[in-house]
Design an enzyme around this catalytic site. Sequence first.
Site, PDB file in Angstrom:
ATOM      1  N   GLU A 216      -7.861  55.577 -39.224  1.00 35.07           N
ATOM      2  CA  GLU A 216      -9.222  54.985 -38.799  1.00 35.07           C
ATOM      3  C   GLU A 216     -10.131  56.063 -38.198  1.00 35.07           C
ATOM      4  OE1 GLU A 216      -7.576  52.187 -35.735  1.00 35.07           O
ATOM      5  OE2 GLU A 216      -6.522  51.233 -37.051  1.00 35.07           O
TER       6      GLU A 216
ATOM      7  N   GLU B 192      -1.152  49.083 -41.541  1.00 29.29           N
ATOM      8  CA  GLU B 192      -1.028  48.444 -40.279  1.00 29.29           C
ATOM      9  C   GLU B 192      -1.176  47.118 -40.091  1.00 29.29           C
ATOM     10  OE1 GLU B 192      -2.734  50.420 -36.734  1.00 29.29           O
ATOM     11  OE2 GLU B 192      -2.339  52.478 -37.575  1.00 29.29           O
TER      12      GLU B 192
HETATM   13  C1  FCB Z   1      -4.618  50.963 -34.436  1.00 33.58           C
HETATM   14  C2  FCB Z   1      -4.109  52.261 -34.344  1.00 33.58           C
HETATM   15  C3  FCB Z   1      -2.639  51.959 -33.692  1.00 33.58           C
HETATM   16  C4  FCB Z   1      -2.285  50.896 -32.822  1.00 33.58           C
HETATM   17  C5  FCB Z   1      -3.082  49.743 -33.293  1.00 33.58           C
HETATM   18  C6  FCB Z   1      -2.693  48.602 -32.284  1.00 33.58           C
HETATM   19  O1  FCB Z   1      -6.228  50.978 -34.396  1.00 33.58           O
HETATM   20  O2  FCB Z   1      -4.211  52.713 -35.510  1.00 33.58           O
HETATM   21  O3  FCB Z   1      -2.202  53.489 -33.227  1.00 33.58           O
HETATM   22  O4  FCB Z   1      -2.837  51.579 -31.702  1.00 33.58           O
HETATM   23  O5  FCB Z   1      -4.376  49.727 -33.327  1.00 33.58           O
END
Ligand code: FCB
Length: 452
Positions: A169, A354
Amino acid sequence: MIRSLIKQFNANFRWGVATAAYQIEGAVNEDGRGPSIWDTFSHSPGRTFNRDNGDVSCDHYHQFRQDIQLMAQLGIPGYRFSVSWPRIFPTGKGKVNSRGIDFYDRLVDTLLQANIHPLITLYHWDLPESLQEKGGWMNRDTAYYVRDYAQTLGEHLADRARNWITHNEPWVVSVAGHLQRCHAPGLKRLDKVRVVAHHLLLSHGLTVEAFRASGYGQIGITLNLHPVYSASDQEQDLEAQRLHDVFQNRWFLDPVIRGTYPVALDQILPPISDTEVKDGDLAIISQPLDFLGVNYYAPHKVFYDPAQLDKASLLIREDEPVTAMGWPINAHALTDLLVGIHQDYGPIPLLITENGAAYDDVLEAGQVHDTLRQQYLLSHWQAVRDALALGIPVEGYYLWSLLDNFEWALGYSKRFGIIYVDYLTQRRTIKDSGLLYRNLIQEFREYHQKSF
Ligand code: FCB
């Protein structure tokens, strides 16, 4: 329900869980680790909820064997984790700290013994503090230090670990860290935010180049992507939608995949100069990738707001279901996102690196009945299935997160894990959502054993 769901996922689909070093490891002063910007930030008053920090966190540095054992117990085949750069190079560069390497050596070996495949993120936000003192991401040299650090890790681990992510990110690093002040290093530098992003991307490209030359395996980048919807079909809201999409998504997608920055970025942020984007940079940044990592939590519905850089503010209705983060729950938007990336950026394989949800979990009699998280996860797995049914090349899904952990500026107030962590005792408890994930993976395995 699960049985009909898994049929769409082919036998090579990669199921896993994700974590990040600073969020789980603790042991910040151990074995020669240097300080990172997150140590500094979380120890500065007023920066994190409750003044929480990652000093101890889940103590994964010492408990990793137990954590891997838990993954094995759940049958989880893939583990995405990040390496703490200041464990490898305590000041960011120079002499390698072999005790730092040893930890990740042990981690990778223990994972492989448990038949769990590692997916390693090189940079998940913990820049060595010494490099911040030299300007951090505002300094172009940082991009070259990343390459050297990455190369060192490749030399030590790529004989066993074959899947890599350069960055997690970079939008968040740029905007939350250098504009909104809510993440380390906590700056507000509108004049520098594009340069920061450019150096992050340059370091990505340089690392891909180095890994290709050395044959270290598959490599990609992870972006936080949000499908953007307009609050209405009025012209101004549609303009907000377009600009917000550029700001939020295309700022990073375009250079990585097409080798250009979107022209409309100049309407949102101060322009970047030719001395900052040097000839050849974009070619380095846009080398072919093995996959694009997608982090998805929620869509953005926007309305026109002239006070914002991108003329957009988020609209969240009061009656809309949200997670404990206040993020709207919309699984269908994940399908839209995957389809949209595929349509706009071509046939690049997609890896969901994620996805998950925070809820205010309660541990009762040794159990956590996290019904809402289960619903969230099931609907999002269905959304992935729907994308697969439409022919979108999604190759894997990594659930955020294995453990409850340090949720950055929100400290320990938000729980994302499928395993509950009692921070006082370090006791772990598998939540019902963990059992659901185990069932999904088990059904998936059984289905594919039968069909081959
Ligand atoms: C993302 C991050 C991760 C975690 C999630 C909830 O933005 O990459 O580390 O904090 O959110």
